[in-house]
Design a protein around this motif. Structure first.
Motif, PDB file in Angstrom:
ATOM      1  N   TRP A 255      18.491  37.705  35.550  1.00  0.00           N
ATOM      2  CA  TRP A 255      19.640  37.442  36.092  1.00  0.00           C
ATOM      3  C   TRP A 255      20.095  36.211  35.525  1.00  0.00           C
ATOM      4  CZ3 TRP A 255      21.941  39.296  41.057  1.00  0.00           C
ATOM      5  CH2 TRP A 255      21.930  40.428  41.256  1.00  0.00           C
TER       6      TRP A 255
ATOM      7  N   ASP B 148      26.337  34.667  34.525  1.00  0.00           N
ATOM      8  CA  ASP B 148      26.168  35.906  34.838  1.00  0.00           C
ATOM      9  C   ASP B 148      27.505  35.832  35.891  1.00  0.00           C
ATOM     10  OD1 ASP B 148      24.628  37.287  33.316  1.00  0.00           O
ATOM     11  OD2 ASP B 148      23.051  37.787  35.181  1.00  0.00           O
ATOM     12  N   SER B 149      28.260  37.291  35.737  1.00  0.00           N
ATOM     13  CA  SER B 149      29.423  37.279  36.612  1.00  0.00           C
ATOM     14  C   SER B 149      29.039  37.518  37.796  1.00  0.00           C
ATOM     15  CB  SER B 149      30.771  37.502  35.634  1.00  0.00           C
ATOM     16  OG  SER B 149      30.102  39.276  35.744  1.00  0.00           O
ATOM     17  N   GLY B 150      30.497  38.529  39.335  1.00  0.00           N
ATOM     18  CA  GLY B 150      30.318  38.960  39.618  1.00  0.00           C
ATOM     19  C   GLY B 150      29.781  40.889  39.055  1.00  0.00           C
TER      20      GLY B 150
ATOM     21  N   LEU C  65      26.268  30.258  43.057  1.00  0.00           N
ATOM     22  CA  LEU C  65      25.976  31.930  42.514  1.00  0.00           C
ATOM     23  C   LEU C  65      25.761  33.168  43.539  1.00  0.00           C
ATOM     24  CD1 LEU C  65      23.690  31.421  39.913  1.00  0.00           C
ATOM     25  CD2 LEU C  65      25.641  32.137  39.267  1.00  0.00           C
ATOM     26  N   GLN C  66      25.331  32.627  44.620  1.00  0.00           N
ATOM     27  CA  GLN C  66      25.403  33.473  45.634  1.00  0.00           C
ATOM     28  C   GLN C  66      26.313  34.607  46.090  1.00  0.00           C
ATOM     29  OE1 GLN C  66      22.364  31.726  48.892  1.00  0.00           O
ATOM     30  NE2 GLN C  66      20.520  32.834  47.523  1.00  0.00           N
TER      31      GLN C  66
ATOM     32  N   THR D  40      29.488  34.394  44.553  1.00  0.00           N
ATOM     33  CA  THR D  40      30.352  36.032  43.637  1.00  0.00           C
ATOM     34  C   THR D  40      29.842  36.438  43.057  1.00  0.00           C
ATOM     35  OG1 THR D  40      30.426  32.765  41.984  1.00  0.00           O
ATOM     36  CG2 THR D  40      30.322  34.732  40.786  1.00  0.00           C
ATOM     37  N   TRP D  41      27.812  36.962  43.269  1.00  0.00           N
ATOM     38  CA  TRP D  41      27.287  37.764  42.517  1.00  0.00           C
ATOM     39  C   TRP D  41      27.629  38.894  43.495  1.00  0.00           C
ATOM     40  CZ3 TRP D  41      22.184  35.892  41.008  1.00  0.00           C
ATOM     41  CH2 TRP D  41      22.620  35.119  39.461  1.00  0.00           C
ATOM     42  N   ARG D  42      27.967  38.725  45.284  1.00  0.00           N
ATOM     43  CA  ARG D  42      28.051  39.489  46.327  1.00  0.00           C
ATOM     44  C   ARG D  42      28.947  40.217  46.296  1.00  0.00           C
ATOM     45  NH1 ARG D  42      29.454  38.526  51.519  1.00  0.00           N
ATOM     46  NH2 ARG D  42      28.548  39.685  53.353  1.00  0.00           N
TER      47      ARG D  42
ATOM     48  N   ALA E  13      26.610  41.380  38.168  1.00  0.00           N
ATOM     49  CA  ALA E  13      25.639  41.904  38.830  1.00  0.00           C
ATOM     50  C   ALA E  13      26.042  42.808  39.235  1.00  0.00           C
ATOM     51  CB  ALA E  13      25.749  40.373  40.329  1.00  0.00           C
ATOM     52  N   SER E  14      27.496  43.333  39.931  1.00  0.00           N
ATOM     53  CA  SER E  14      27.787  44.647  40.838  1.00  0.00           C
ATOM     54  C   SER E  14      27.106  45.739  39.327  1.00  0.00           C
ATOM     55  CB  SER E  14      28.922  45.535  40.484  1.00  0.00           C
ATOM     56  OG  SER E  14      29.698  45.721  39.465  1.00  0.00           O
TER      57      SER E  14
END
Length: 695
Positions: free
Chosen positions: A408, A412-414, A351-352, A354-356, A417-418
């Protein structure tokens, strides 16, 4: 030493002080690190006008107590300017004062041991090749000499000057890097005829402005040099002054970034003292490094020099702490992910990125920081996943689920997260919500509304951090400032006023009408809202509603149940995770059922002259954006009293709610704390009867 970093005499330990050219817009930037309080960097403090400078050198002199800061800086036109700052409040910088022209590159300034007061000495590359030396006689008039040129025809980009312990009072010693990447050494005898010797080639394959010190390693004190490496990163070399005065080969460290200049000191951390270093990259960013003063002599870094930003934010019923690090125009947020409910380390690792990537692609390089003269530099962002020292701690649970700033889930998608990243920067939501009927702006078509675009105003605070600059206006093809506003049932609300902010007589009238709605007989039902009150209240406008709502955009949930004094009733459910369908039921209920709701509100203390205390309902503490909340709204005309308490799904209730969780007797799976459910029990029970009638 003669570099842009010093360990000054402010503070018990001695603060680190640095002055560098502004990365855009002109002038100079002062940065400092408080070594008595956590070693946190502060700044930028901006001064020096609009001239574009290419190199600086800083000292703390013996003028004043503990001593003024003194700076020389070379501008793009080859002029050498002088500045100084008073060593006490208001810490005013004075300058620029033009002291020479026809020069280039990075200068080096020291206060030497020549003269009673100690002359200022400067060495700087000459525009026509070689180096130039000039000095200020601090015993007689403080006038600067004309530059005296030496060092041959090589074209140098930067020089670094010290006064060593060779001779008495001490020879001047210089290293300088030429345009071909060679590092040359020079020295000047400390007495007439003041002859310069050199150049002596000591290394190649380098670039940019070097930094030279005489350290405390060895009996005599070794010479230590750090200089940018041509292939990226930095190189360290030294001269053993106890055995042969031979220079080591350059030892490269921290490959990758391309630096244009460095500043080296030996501080008072450790014994004899760690090497401490600032390096300025091609974009004007400043990175910090340090080296342990004993084997294995390991260099640590880079850390981007900037400010730790933390501020309290509140909007509507929400409150949270915005926190991040900003160095120049680069923002970094340190996030600690805490898996729970069976989420594995492998899932977190997947996930990291994807979120970053979602955060960086949404926020970075979309707008520039623009100076008053039109110069620009891109505003950039990064996320560092950490296990300690986080700006924000985020719990990760199995998805799909409603997310908020600190919770989260694995679905959850990027984009989600944004959106939550925007809250970490301090931005409130911009979607319409029954939780915040007075919210403005709403339906903006931005990342804070529907997870889509960033817009210029979201960068105002970040741009202003750098010398008060502003974000650059979008150009052709860039995202618009705001989207088209939409109209829907959640935004089609009257302008409301806080009942508890009314002057006492008006507030008493509004509360009396709400209480009367629970006391009226069937024959009086249509007149429950009547009576005096001017613009506050009107017949049939008394209403009580109960909402549970929350979740990030694309995950929103709403349970809404309302009843009016004349028996109008409405139930509405929106569950985007459950398919996005909106379920509605609008009808009327028997007047005695509606009256019981108003009577129950009075029984629960919600219609008292003073609003229920947070202690009674256990709502103290932050409620972060997008959190699940329960809201009781009591309305008389355009005046409302709102009671807000945390809510949570069954899987999270035990952790997210204060005390024990409890079910509520209406048609939602979300729970309240035991204290809140007990305090609101009479009202919730009466609303359950309304819901039963609608069914």
């Amino acid at each position: 030493m003669g570099s842009f970093l010093i360990q000054g005499r402010h503070g018990t330990k001695g603060n680190f002080e640095a002055v560098v050219p502004s990365s855009h817009g002109g002038g100079l930037v002062h940065l400092w690190r408080n070594n008595d309080a956590g070693g946190v960097w502060s700044g930028p403090g901006c001064f020096g006008g609009a001239a574009r400078y290419v190199g600086t050198s800083l000292i703390q002199s013996n003028y004043g107590s503990p001593g003024n800061l003194e700076v020389v800086a070379t501008d793009q036109a080859g002029n050498l300017d002088f500045f100084w700052r008073m060593d006490r409040a208001p810490w005013t910088w004075s300058g620029p004062f033009r002291i020479a022209s026809g020069l280039t590159g990075t200068p080096s300034l020291i206060q030497s041991r020549h003269g009673t007061k100690g002359n200022f000495e400067v060495v700087v590359p000459h525009r026509d090749g070689g180096l130039a030396h000039l000095w200020r006689n601090n015993d007689a008039g403080m006038t600067w000499s004309a530059p005296g040129r030496f060092g041959g025809a090589a074209r140098y980009v930067g020089a670094s000057l010290i006064q060593s312990n060779y001779g008495s009072p001490g020879n001047l010693e210089v290293v300088a890097t030429d345009q071909a990447g060679n590092l040359d050494f020079f020295w000047r005898i400390d007495r007439a005829p003041w002859t310069w010797s050199g150049p002596f080639r000591i290394a190649s394959g380098l670039t940019g402005a070097p930094s030279l010190i005489q350290g405390r390693h060895g009996t005599k004190g070794n010479f230590e040099v750090v200089v940018p490496h041509r292939d990226g990163g930095l190189a360290h070399l030294w001269r053993n002054n106890d055995a042969g005065m031979t220079w080591s080969a350059p030892g490269r460290f921290v490959g990758g970034p391309r630096y244009t200049g460095v500043a080296l000191i030996q501080g008072n951390y450790g014994s004899p003292g760690n090497l401490e270093l600032l390096a300025r990259d091609e974009a004007g960013n400043v990175d910090f490094f340090w080296r342990m003063d004993r084997a294995p002599w390991t260099w640590t870094g880079p850390w981007r020099v900037g400010g730790e930003i933390s501020r309290s934010v509140s909007e509507c019923v929400y409150s949270w702490t915005s926190a991040y690090h900003q160095g120049d125009t680069h923002v970094t947020v340190r996030i600690q992910l805490v898996p729970e409910g069976g989420v594995t380390a492998a899932q977190i690792a997947n996930l990291q990125p994807t979120w970053r990537n979602g955060i960086i692609s949404k926020w970075a390089n979309r707008f520039d920081c623009r100076a008053g003269n039109g110069d620009r530099k891109a505003i950039t962002f990064d996320v560092h996943w950490v296990t300690s020292g986080a700006h924000h701690v985020v719990r990760v649970r199995p998805g799909p689920a409603q997310s908020n700033m600190t919770n989260w889930d694995t679905s959850d998608s990027g984009d989600v997260a944004s959106h939550e990243f925007g809250h970490m920067l301090g931005h409130p939501d911009e979607y319409a919500s029954t939780a915040c009927p007075a919210r403005s702006p709403v339906n903006t078509g931005t990342v804070m509304d529907d997870n889509t675009e960033t817009v210029q105003r979201l960068y105002n605070r970040i741009a202003a951090f750098h010398c008060g600059h502003g974000p650059a206006a979008p150009g052709a093809g860039e995202p618009p400032e705001a989207g088209e506003a939409r109209t829907d049932r959640e935004t089609d609300m009257p302008d409301l006023r806080s009942l508890d902010a009314l002057e006492p007589a008006r507030r008493a009238e509004a509360l009396a009408r709400l209480r009367a709605a629970g006391e009226a007989s069937d024959g009086d039902r249509g007149r429950a809202g009547g009576g005096p009150g001017g613009d506050v209240g009107a017949g049939g406008t008394e209403e009580i509603s109960f909402d549970i709502t929350g979740g990030a955009p694309s995950e929103r949930y709403l349970f809404h149940l309302a009843v009016t004094a004349d028996g109008g009733a409405e139930k509405r459910v929106v569950d985007e995770l459950g398919g996005g369908d909106r379920v509605e039921s609008v009808s009327t209920v028997p007047t005695d059922v509606a009256a019981r709701v108003f009577a129950a509100a009075a029984e629960a203390g919600l219609l008292a002259d003073e609003p229920p205390s947070e202690a009674a309902l256990r709502t103290e503490g932050e409620i972060v954006p997008d959190s699940m909340i329960a809201i009781v709204t009591l309305r008389s005309g355009d005046a409302v009293r709102r009671v807000v308490v945390p809510a949570a799904g069954p899987d999270q209730a035990a952790r997210e709610l204060p005390g024990e969780p409890a079910d509520v007797p209406v048609g939602t799976d979300f729970q309240l704390s035991r204290e809140s459910a007990t305090a609101l029990a009479p009202l919730l029970g009466a609303l359950a009867a309304v819901e039963a009638e609608l069914s």
